[in-house]
Design a protein around this motif. Sequence first.
Motif, PDB file in Angstrom:
ATOM      1  N   SER A   6       0.827  -1.208   0.000  1.00 25.88           N
ATOM      2  CA  SER A   6       0.000   0.000   0.000  1.00 25.88           C
ATOM      3  C   SER A   6       0.858   1.254   0.000  1.00 25.88           C
ATOM      4  CB  SER A   6      -0.926  -0.015   1.212  1.00 25.88           C
ATOM      5  OG  SER A   6      -1.611   1.210   1.348  1.00 25.88           O
ATOM      6  N   TRP A   7       1.898   1.272   0.836  1.00 24.09           N
ATOM      7  CA  TRP A   7       2.767   2.449   0.919  1.00 24.09           C
ATOM      8  C   TRP A   7       3.469   2.701  -0.418  1.00 24.09           C
ATOM      9  CZ3 TRP A   7       5.648   4.252   5.821  1.00 24.09           C
ATOM     10  CH2 TRP A   7       4.748   4.352   6.892  1.00 24.09           C
ATOM     11  N   LYS A   8       3.962   1.640  -1.033  1.00 23.00           N
ATOM     12  CA  LYS A   8       4.712   1.806  -2.288  1.00 23.00           C
ATOM     13  C   LYS A   8       3.798   2.288  -3.414  1.00 23.00           C
ATOM     14  CE  LYS A   8       8.432  -1.387  -1.201  1.00 23.00           C
ATOM     15  NZ  LYS A   8       9.102  -2.686  -1.464  1.00 23.00           N
ATOM     16  N   GLU A   9       2.550   1.831  -3.411  1.00 21.51           N
ATOM     17  CA  GLU A   9       1.604   2.304  -4.427  1.00 21.51           C
ATOM     18  C   GLU A   9       1.196   3.745  -4.157  1.00 21.51           C
ATOM     19  OE1 GLU A   9      -1.568  -0.464  -4.178  1.00 21.51           O
ATOM     20  OE2 GLU A   9      -0.550  -2.026  -5.359  1.00 21.51           O
ATOM     21  N   ARG A  10       1.024   4.066  -2.872  1.00 19.90           N
ATOM     22  CA  ARG A  10       0.525   5.393  -2.501  1.00 19.90           C
ATOM     23  C   ARG A  10       1.577   6.473  -2.679  1.00 19.90           C
ATOM     24  NH1 ARG A  10      -2.319   6.512   3.397  1.00 19.90           N
ATOM     25  NH2 ARG A  10      -3.233   8.556   2.920  1.00 19.90           N
ATOM     26  N   TRP A  11       2.820   6.139  -2.405  1.00 28.22           N
ATOM     27  CA  TRP A  11       3.879   7.145  -2.462  1.00 28.22           C
ATOM     28  C   TRP A  11       4.961   6.814  -3.487  1.00 28.22           C
ATOM     29  CZ3 TRP A  11       2.040   5.960   2.665  1.00 28.22           C
ATOM     30  CH2 TRP A  11       1.268   6.983   3.210  1.00 28.22           C
ATOM     31  N   GLY A  12       4.547   6.207  -4.583  1.00 25.74           N
ATOM     32  CA  GLY A  12       5.498   5.831  -5.623  1.00 25.74           C
ATOM     33  C   GLY A  12       6.240   7.011  -6.221  1.00 25.74           C
ATOM     34  N   LYS A  13       5.540   8.132  -6.384  1.00 23.01           N
ATOM     35  CA  LYS A  13       6.154   9.312  -6.998  1.00 23.01           C
ATOM     36  C   LYS A  13       7.288   9.879  -6.159  1.00 23.01           C
ATOM     37  CE  LYS A  13       4.914  13.904  -8.797  1.00 23.01           C
ATOM     38  NZ  LYS A  13       3.816  14.896  -8.950  1.00 23.01           N
ATOM     39  N   ALA A  14       7.228   9.668  -4.846  1.00 22.12           N
ATOM     40  CA  ALA A  14       8.250  10.227  -3.949  1.00 22.12           C
ATOM     41  C   ALA A  14       9.457   9.314  -3.781  1.00 22.12           C
ATOM     42  CB  ALA A  14       7.635  10.492  -2.572  1.00 22.12           C
ATOM     43  N   ALA A  15       9.344   8.063  -4.266  1.00 21.25           N
ATOM     44  CA  ALA A  15      10.380   7.056  -3.977  1.00 21.25           C
ATOM     45  C   ALA A  15      11.770   7.476  -4.440  1.00 21.25           C
ATOM     46  CB  ALA A  15       9.989   5.724  -4.604  1.00 21.25           C
ATOM     47  N   GLU A  16      11.868   8.014  -5.651  1.00 17.84           N
ATOM     48  CA  GLU A  16      13.184   8.365  -6.186  1.00 17.84           C
ATOM     49  C   GLU A  16      13.843   9.460  -5.351  1.00 17.84           C
ATOM     50  OE1 GLU A  16      15.221  10.047 -10.328  1.00 17.84           O
ATOM     51  OE2 GLU A  16      13.126   9.389 -10.317  1.00 17.84           O
ATOM     52  N   THR A  17      13.066  10.483  -4.975  1.00 17.68           N
ATOM     53  CA  THR A  17      13.609  11.565  -4.145  1.00 17.68           C
ATOM     54  C   THR A  17      13.971  11.062  -2.760  1.00 17.68           C
ATOM     55  OG1 THR A  17      12.198  13.123  -5.334  1.00 17.68           O
ATOM     56  CG2 THR A  17      13.206  13.907  -3.289  1.00 17.68           C
TER      57      THR A  17
END
Length: 507
Positions: free
Chosen positions: A123-134
Amino acid sequence: SSSAQARALPAPRGGARTPGMAVFMESRLKAIAALSFFSWLLGARMPGLSTVLQGVAFAYSGWYTFLLAKTLKAAVVGPVLWGYIAQFVVSRYLTRSEFFRADGAPEDVAAKREAALSRMEKSWKERWGKAAETQEFIKKHFSDLRFKASGFESMYPIWQQVINEALDPFTIVERSDGMELTDVCGEKFLDVSGSYGVNCFGYTKTKEFLVAGHDLAKTLGPCLGPMHPIVAENIDMLLKIFKKEEASFHMSGTEAIMSAVYQARFHTQRRLTAVFQGTYHGWWDGVMQGAGNDRFVGDCLVLKDQCDDSLELLRWRASEIAAVIVNPISGFGWKNAGTNKLTTSNVNAGKESMDKFKGWLLKVRKTCTECNIPLIFDETWAFHLGAGGAQEVYGVEPDLLVLGKSVGGGHAAGVVLGPNRLMERRDSDRPMRVNFVVGTFKGNPVTMGSMNAALKFATTPEAKKMFDGLRDRVDKWVVTCNKALEKQDLPIRVAAYRTTWCVCYQQ
């Protein structure tokens, strides 16, 4: 997978560590050794003098033993030994399999736990995928953020690996509106952290302070050395609010604590600083207790908090102690609030704890006055007790007062306030003896402008109403929240006082 394998912690590097000689009194041990050595050396040549030295050594050893017994009764030895213990207590992290079975849970329970964490991880990875790289970039190249995000302060070390691989609590934010934060994924959060204590006035009001600082910076720029008149205005407000004679400006609460300790040592010509168990006075290794200080120094004495034995020790060793540092927010009742341990938390926060702590502070103040030991209040959490701070709430005045966090109006700042006798950087009797405590950004215009706005607001009737109203609303919230948790039969409760709060785990 790598997470299912035992992870060995990095091998500790052998480095020089300073033993806790504040506890064991290194100078006295050296004196006894020297007397004993010269007594032995002169034994055959000057037996009379040798006997005298031997008698002095024996008497001094008795005095040392007495002081050591008093010290061990009042002092906390754990922080002295932490650096050694930490190399051996935790040899590896738990594997993922061990993590869910650490308490001997049946397989069906362990399987449910693992499935629940897997669902949350997905759930966390789907919800905050856009922030992962930063997130990954900052954690890779920003060491102190990586440390804070590791859960060291909130989780017992052996649990951290599994949690850190599954969940990333690091948030990449774009804007704030009132108490609401919006991250780069468009998700909205209710901010309950207060930016480590900086944001006690709220985002909206602090933004006004920042604008005031920006306006001054646009006019003056980074002009350092020459002072804008607003610096004098800030000093005047600080001295009137906190009833002191002089002020000095610094870049953080930690730096301000360093300055206050330096000043106390300089003017008393004593070496030791006394702090109380469990208090935090910044990351400087001169006062940091236990974990986080791999070089626990021999000039800091950690005493048992709210213990009469500690006051007795201050009297016996007054000639060695340059200052006693107290953190007034300890009175909130947070002593057992930590979650990075294996025991449950039992927190009694609020007025009862504050009243008890006031009695303790009065005793500390009396002891320091009688023994001529400067008392330092570490009020880095400036204004969280209201405009007048701990002095006003407890009715106890320190010799030196340290402010930080919110005093900068949103900018990094630290302040030391005190009397001329402790703030002067020179020895009036010995012109070559000086205490070099200065700072490039001591009158930084952008900080001074924001500080000016914060100080002006903090002394208004509106601010007092805000502080008191917040206190009353938080008290009601605690009661309402705990009733709801109890009704749901959940093993957690909340405790709070004014702007600070915590979750208490009951099992």
